[in-house]
Scaffold this motif. Sequence first.
Motif, PDB file in Angstrom:
ATOM      1  N   GLY A 190       0.832  -1.209   0.000  1.00 19.69           N
ATOM      2  CA  GLY A 190       0.000   0.000   0.000  1.00 19.69           C
ATOM      3  C   GLY A 190       0.862   1.252   0.000  1.00 19.69           C
ATOM      4  N   ILE A 191       1.972   1.163  -0.734  1.00 19.16           N
ATOM      5  CA  ILE A 191       2.966   2.243  -0.841  1.00 19.16           C
ATOM      6  C   ILE A 191       3.663   2.477   0.493  1.00 19.16           C
ATOM      7  N   GLY A 192       4.074   1.356   1.097  1.00 18.85           N
ATOM      8  CA  GLY A 192       4.926   1.449   2.282  1.00 18.85           C
ATOM      9  C   GLY A 192       4.175   1.546   3.594  1.00 18.85           C
ATOM     10  N   ALA A 202       2.354  15.697   8.270  1.00 18.68           N
ATOM     11  CA  ALA A 202       3.549  15.708   9.123  1.00 18.68           C
ATOM     12  C   ALA A 202       4.582  16.678   8.555  1.00 18.68           C
ATOM     13  N   VAL A 203       4.736  16.653   7.243  1.00 19.95           N
ATOM     14  CA  VAL A 203       5.691  17.569   6.603  1.00 19.95           C
ATOM     15  C   VAL A 203       5.242  19.020   6.773  1.00 19.95           C
ATOM     16  N   GLU A 204       3.947  19.271   6.563  1.00 13.82           N
ATOM     17  CA  GLU A 204       3.432  20.647   6.745  1.00 13.82           C
ATOM     18  C   GLU A 204       3.740  21.130   8.161  1.00 13.82           C
ATOM     19  N   GLY A 228      12.165   7.944  -1.836  1.00 15.68           N
ATOM     20  CA  GLY A 228      11.237   6.862  -2.144  1.00 15.68           C
ATOM     21  C   GLY A 228      10.555   7.030  -3.488  1.00 15.68           C
ATOM     22  N   GLU A 229       9.803   8.107  -3.640  1.00 17.55           N
ATOM     23  CA  GLU A 229       9.141   8.358  -4.932  1.00 17.55           C
ATOM     24  C   GLU A 229      10.142   8.777  -5.991  1.00 17.55           C
ATOM     25  N   GLY A 230      11.317   9.229  -5.532  1.00 22.84           N
ATOM     26  CA  GLY A 230      12.308   9.770  -6.464  1.00 22.84           C
ATOM     27  C   GLY A 230      13.249   8.738  -7.050  1.00 22.84           C
ATOM     28  N   SER A 239      -1.451  12.078   8.216  1.00 19.11           N
ATOM     29  CA  SER A 239      -0.851  11.630   6.958  1.00 19.11           C
ATOM     30  C   SER A 239       0.584  12.150   6.892  1.00 19.11           C
ATOM     31  N   GLY A 240       1.277  11.710   5.878  1.00 14.52           N
ATOM     32  CA  GLY A 240       2.661  12.143   5.706  1.00 14.52           C
ATOM     33  C   GLY A 240       2.762  13.598   5.332  1.00 14.52           C
ATOM     34  N   THR A 241       1.882  14.022   4.432  1.00 11.15           N
ATOM     35  CA  THR A 241       1.949  15.415   3.988  1.00 11.15           C
ATOM     36  C   THR A 241       1.619  16.357   5.143  1.00 11.15           C
ATOM     37  N   PHE A 251      10.364  13.873  -2.608  1.00  9.57           N
ATOM     38  CA  PHE A 251       8.900  13.886  -2.561  1.00  9.57           C
ATOM     39  C   PHE A 251       8.509  14.032  -1.101  1.00  9.57           C
ATOM     40  N   HIS A 252       7.600  15.012  -0.818  1.00  9.71           N
ATOM     41  CA  HIS A 252       7.226  15.257   0.573  1.00  9.71           C
ATOM     42  C   HIS A 252       5.731  15.390   0.766  1.00  9.71           C
ATOM     43  N   GLY A 253       4.937  15.249  -0.315  1.00 14.00           N
ATOM     44  CA  GLY A 253       3.501  15.314  -0.164  1.00 14.00           C
ATOM     45  C   GLY A 253       2.860  16.269  -1.138  1.00 14.00           C
ATOM     46  N   ARG A 254       1.502  16.306  -1.094  1.00  9.44           N
ATOM     47  CA  ARG A 254       0.738  16.976  -2.147  1.00  9.44           C
ATOM     48  C   ARG A 254       0.114  18.302  -1.705  1.00  9.44           C
ATOM     49  N   THR A 255       0.168  18.625  -0.424  1.00 12.69           N
ATOM     50  CA  THR A 255      -0.417  19.886   0.046  1.00 12.69           C
ATOM     51  C   THR A 255       0.579  21.014  -0.221  1.00 12.69           C
ATOM     52  N   ALA A 294       4.799   8.657   9.049  1.00 17.04           N
ATOM     53  CA  ALA A 294       3.404   8.355   8.687  1.00 17.04           C
ATOM     54  C   ALA A 294       3.388   6.921   8.160  1.00 17.04           C
ATOM     55  N   LYS A 295       2.668   6.672   7.074  1.00 19.44           N
ATOM     56  CA  LYS A 295       2.557   5.356   6.441  1.00 19.44           C
ATOM     57  C   LYS A 295       2.408   4.240   7.483  1.00 19.44           C
ATOM     58  N   ALA A 296       3.484   3.517   7.805  1.00 21.64           N
ATOM     59  CA  ALA A 296       3.373   2.333   8.658  1.00 21.64           C
ATOM     60  C   ALA A 296       3.053   2.658  10.112  1.00 21.64           C
ATOM     61  N   LEU A 326      14.121  15.452   8.791  1.00 24.03           N
ATOM     62  CA  LEU A 326      14.211  14.186   8.051  1.00 24.03           C
ATOM     63  C   LEU A 326      12.799  13.694   7.767  1.00 24.03           C
ATOM     64  N   ASP A 327      12.537  13.446   6.518  1.00 22.89           N
ATOM     65  CA  ASP A 327      11.246  12.916   6.111  1.00 22.89           C
ATOM     66  C   ASP A 327      11.369  11.389   6.052  1.00 22.89           C
ATOM     67  N   GLU A 328      10.931  10.738   7.120  1.00 23.82           N
ATOM     68  CA  GLU A 328      10.989   9.275   7.216  1.00 23.82           C
ATOM     69  C   GLU A 328       9.612   8.650   7.026  1.00 23.82           C
ATOM     70  N   VAL A 329       8.771   9.353   6.291  1.00 21.93           N
ATOM     71  CA  VAL A 329       7.428   8.824   6.028  1.00 21.93           C
ATOM     72  C   VAL A 329       7.513   7.455   5.369  1.00 21.93           C
ATOM     73  N   GLN A 330       8.440   7.295   4.409  1.00 19.37           N
ATOM     74  CA  GLN A 330       8.514   6.019   3.693  1.00 19.37           C
ATOM     75  C   GLN A 330       9.594   5.085   4.275  1.00 19.37           C
ATOM     76  N   THR A 331      10.596   5.664   4.932  1.00 16.95           N
ATOM     77  CA  THR A 331      11.718   4.842   5.406  1.00 16.95           C
ATOM     78  C   THR A 331      11.554   4.390   6.856  1.00 16.95           C
TER      79      THR A 331
HETATM   80  C1  LIG Z   1      -1.746   6.485  -5.438  1.00 17.21           C
HETATM   81  C2  LIG Z   1      -1.277   7.569  -4.524  1.00 17.21           C
HETATM   82  O1  LIG Z   1      -2.034   8.302  -3.920  1.00 17.21           O
HETATM   83  N1  LIG Z   1       0.022   7.728  -4.395  1.00 17.21           N
HETATM   84  C3  LIG Z   1       0.598   8.702  -3.505  1.00 17.21           C
HETATM   85  C4  LIG Z   1       1.955   8.167  -3.139  1.00 17.21           C
HETATM   86  C5  LIG Z   1       2.629   8.942  -2.111  1.00 17.21           C
HETATM   87  C6  LIG Z   1       3.684   8.088  -1.465  1.00 17.21           C
HETATM   88  N2  LIG Z   1       4.588   8.791  -0.681  1.00 17.21           N
HETATM   89  C7  LIG Z   1       4.066   9.635   0.323  1.00 17.21           C
HETATM   90  C8  LIG Z   1       5.104  10.461   1.036  1.00 17.21           C
HETATM   91  C9  LIG Z   1       4.706  11.628   1.705  1.00 17.21           C
HETATM   92  C10 LIG Z   1       3.237  12.041   1.740  1.00 17.21           C
HETATM   93  O2  LIG Z   1       2.524  11.132   2.562  1.00 17.21           O
HETATM   94  P1  LIG Z   1       0.916  11.007   2.426  1.00 17.21           P
HETATM   95  O3  LIG Z   1       0.366  12.420   2.561  1.00 17.21           O
HETATM   96  O4  LIG Z   1       0.615  10.406   1.068  1.00 17.21           O
HETATM   97  O5  LIG Z   1       0.553  10.125   3.598  1.00 17.21           O
HETATM   98  C11 LIG Z   1       5.639  12.396   2.372  1.00 17.21           C
HETATM   99  N3  LIG Z   1       6.943  12.054   2.378  1.00 17.21           N
HETATM  100  C12 LIG Z   1       7.381  10.946   1.742  1.00 17.21           C
HETATM  101  C13 LIG Z   1       8.849  10.603   1.771  1.00 17.21           C
HETATM  102  C14 LIG Z   1       6.466  10.103   1.047  1.00 17.21           C
HETATM  103  O6  LIG Z   1       6.908   8.994   0.404  1.00 17.21           O
HETATM  104  C15 LIG Z   1       0.715  10.039  -4.240  1.00 17.21           C
HETATM  105  O7  LIG Z   1       0.914   9.971  -5.456  1.00 17.21           O
HETATM  106  O8  LIG Z   1       0.607  11.102  -3.566  1.00 17.21           O
END
Ligand SMILES: CC(=O)N[C@@H](CCCNCc1c(COP(=O)(O)O)cnc(C)c1O)C(=O)O
Length: 389
Positions: free
Chosen positions: A48-50, A111-113, A191-193, A107-109, A135-139, A248-250, A219-224
């Motif tokens: 589920g992406i880590g 946490a980064v915010e 991770g995404e990179g 979520s990870g994003t 990669f650190h998130g979508r917000t 985040a993630k796990a 340190l962004d350890e969302v994936q690691t």
């Molecule tokens: C299908 C899908 O939604 N994929 C996600 C995959 C994201 C995976 N990585 C999230 C991540 C994030 C963001 O984490 P979250 O908001 O998705 O929980 C922050 N930092 C690191 C190092 C990360 O790897 C996307 O494209 O935004």
Amino acid sequence: MTEQQPFASLEAAHSAGVYAKRPITLVRGSGATLYDDHGQAYLDCGSGIGVANIGHCHPTVVQAIAEQAATLTVCPEAFHNDQRALLQAELVQLFPAEFQRVFLCNSGTEAVEAALKFARMATGRTAIVAAMRGFHGRTFGALSATWESHYREPFMPLVPDFSHIPYNNIERLQNAITEQTAALIIEIIQGEGGIRPATAEFLQAAQTICHERGALLILDEVQTGFGRTGRMFAFEHYGLQPDLVCLAKALGGGIPMGAVVINQRVGELAIGTHGSTFGGNPLACAAARASLSVIRTEQLVDQTAEKGAWLLTQLQAIRSPKIREVRGLGLMIGIELKEKVSPYLQKLMNQHQIIALNSGSNVLRLLPPLVISWPELERVVATLRSMFE
Ligand SMILES: CC(=O)N[C@@H](CCCNCc1c(COP(=O)(O)O)cnc(C)c1O)C(=O)O
């Protein structure tokens, strides 16, 4: 709805349309196995992406969620809560003694915010430095630290005063971190990179330069995090002393959760300066406590170090003109190809019932649950060898 894919067509009818979909409907999971709505089993090498480090629907987490769901799921941080208090204490116990505080979110994003906001507030500075390919998130804040233009372009302008340096480039780091820099945010392994590990020299230099110039190291350890790289947290491989660690993630054992663990060097954060309705909710905290207990009692961190070393060696031994490099740490592995990865992902899933991920357009990413068995790992190696040799 089509009879073959009833849920897929129904979902497609109402989904926002921002996700690329694979043509299967997953309805059940256990350990490292997923099942679709026709009962077909898949070996999960994506987690589920880590997220599913402890595997899917682990009984310990299921029981903890069921009990908490019947006890209390809603409790904002305006009130104390038993599960939150216990989780915070258990989480900081996993860190060096100077980490005593944690901000919980969803979520990870997030946490980064939070980490970016804390860094600007704590330093009174505004400049944020991040790494290319990071990669650190979508917000908007996290996206401003994220590198790839296809994530960013439709949403410009982003947050001002963010800049990027080439990953692992110490000279550019020297030039970028100044007395105006609030923080540097980096991943230990991108991770995404493309599953790109940082060098020890770069990480040590990053920490030294930041602390000499009054900037914070995020340190962004969302994936690691949580055993993924063969240590509980990846920074442990390098003996780093970061200021803010994003998780985040796990963390939540499958329940959405994020956290920022805060080094006392950051100082006190004033009341009312940040918040979250669902952050630190009892359900997520109970799930996270259960997940941490599974990682501990099943010794998943040590298992990951052993399994990951074996997997990396096996994959690096594959001789193929299609493979440029196999890299990674623990059970976070990337196979960089000399061609697009998507046909191989489709073949793995459709012909071999193995779910793997991409990282960029040409890296095959393996993030299996840490509970994956040795026979399952052997199946992954045999399948990839048959595909590439
Ligand atoms: C299908 C899908 O939604 N994929 C996600 C995959 C994201 C995976 N990585 C999230 C991540 C994030 C963001 O984490 P979250 O908001 O998705 O929980 C922050 N930092 C690191 C190092 C990360 O790897 C996307 O494209 O935004």
